[in-house]
Scaffold this motif. Structure first.
Motif, PDB file in Angstrom:
ATOM      1  N   LEU A 196     -24.052 -29.300 -21.955  1.00 53.42           N
ATOM      2  CA  LEU A 196     -23.229 -30.496 -22.170  1.00 53.42           C
ATOM      3  C   LEU A 196     -21.750 -30.161 -22.009  1.00 53.42           C
ATOM      4  N   ALA A 197     -21.348 -29.012 -22.540  1.00 51.88           N
ATOM      5  CA  ALA A 197     -19.945 -28.619 -22.491  1.00 51.88           C
ATOM      6  C   ALA A 197     -19.486 -28.332 -21.067  1.00 51.88           C
ATOM      7  N   ASP A 198     -20.339 -27.705 -20.258  1.00 50.85           N
ATOM      8  CA  ASP A 198     -19.911 -27.353 -18.902  1.00 50.85           C
ATOM      9  C   ASP A 198     -20.307 -28.383 -17.843  1.00 50.85           C
ATOM     10  N   GLY A 199     -20.970 -29.453 -18.268  1.00 46.97           N
ATOM     11  CA  GLY A 199     -21.285 -30.540 -17.341  1.00 46.97           C
ATOM     12  C   GLY A 199     -22.581 -30.388 -16.573  1.00 46.97           C
ATOM     13  N   THR A 200     -23.338 -29.318 -16.809  1.00 42.09           N
ATOM     14  CA  THR A 200     -24.613 -29.179 -16.099  1.00 42.09           C
ATOM     15  C   THR A 200     -25.690 -30.092 -16.685  1.00 42.09           C
ATOM     16  N   ILE A 201     -25.460 -30.566 -17.903  1.00 43.99           N
ATOM     17  CA  ILE A 201     -26.320 -31.588 -18.501  1.00 43.99           C
ATOM     18  C   ILE A 201     -25.439 -32.814 -18.723  1.00 43.99           C
ATOM     19  N   ARG A 202     -25.873 -33.944 -18.238  1.00 44.59           N
ATOM     20  CA  ARG A 202     -25.048 -35.148 -18.271  1.00 44.59           C
ATOM     21  C   ARG A 202     -25.538 -36.164 -19.312  1.00 44.59           C
ATOM     22  N   LYS A 203     -24.643 -37.063 -19.638  1.00 42.40           N
ATOM     23  CA  LYS A 203     -24.988 -38.150 -20.551  1.00 42.40           C
ATOM     24  C   LYS A 203     -26.155 -38.941 -19.989  1.00 42.40           C
ATOM     25  N   ARG A 204     -27.024 -39.355 -20.887  1.00 40.08           N
ATOM     26  CA  ARG A 204     -28.226 -40.152 -20.574  1.00 40.08           C
ATOM     27  C   ARG A 204     -29.309 -39.362 -19.826  1.00 40.08           C
TER      28      ARG A 204
END
Length: 120
Positions: free
Chosen positions: A25-33
């Protein structure tokens, strides 16, 4: 999304899974929703018990980073800020360091307060 664990680590496997999601989540590899892998699937992939994955997901749910939806699995919340995931990881690191060095909770909190007061 890549979730990995170190079976030889002293850190619990559930915490390792939760930490991987927070870092994602912090590095953007997992996104919202985004939907996370199902507990059974992830457990099989990581060679851990399904309840270990569920414990990790419950921790992330308690941190308001994911929602556990019956029949739909674990989904990253729409309002999960990457900064929150990063700060949770940093705080957990501080707690681990404090415990490793024998600091008490009041001593650790006093150090944090001191940094808030002295940091520009």
């Amino acid at each position: 999304m890549l979730i990995t664990i170190d079976h030889a680590s002293r850190t619990s496997r559930a915490e390792q899974i939760a930490a991987c999601v927070r870092r994602g989540l912090a590095d953007g590899t997992i996104r919202k929703r985004e939907r996370l892998p199902g507990a059974r699937t992830l457990a099989a992939t990581l060679d851990v018990n399904m309840h270990t994955v569920l414990r990790a997901y419950q921790q992330l749910n308690a941190e308001h980073l994911i929602e556990l939806r019956p029949g739909r699995g674990a989904v990253v919340t729409a309002d999960a800020p990457a900064s929150q995931a990063l700060l949770i990881e940093a705080c957990r690191h501080i707690v681990r360091l404090s415990r490793a060095h024998g600091l008490t909770r009041p001593e650790t909190l006093a150090l944090l307060e001191q940094q808030f007061e002295s940091f520009p």
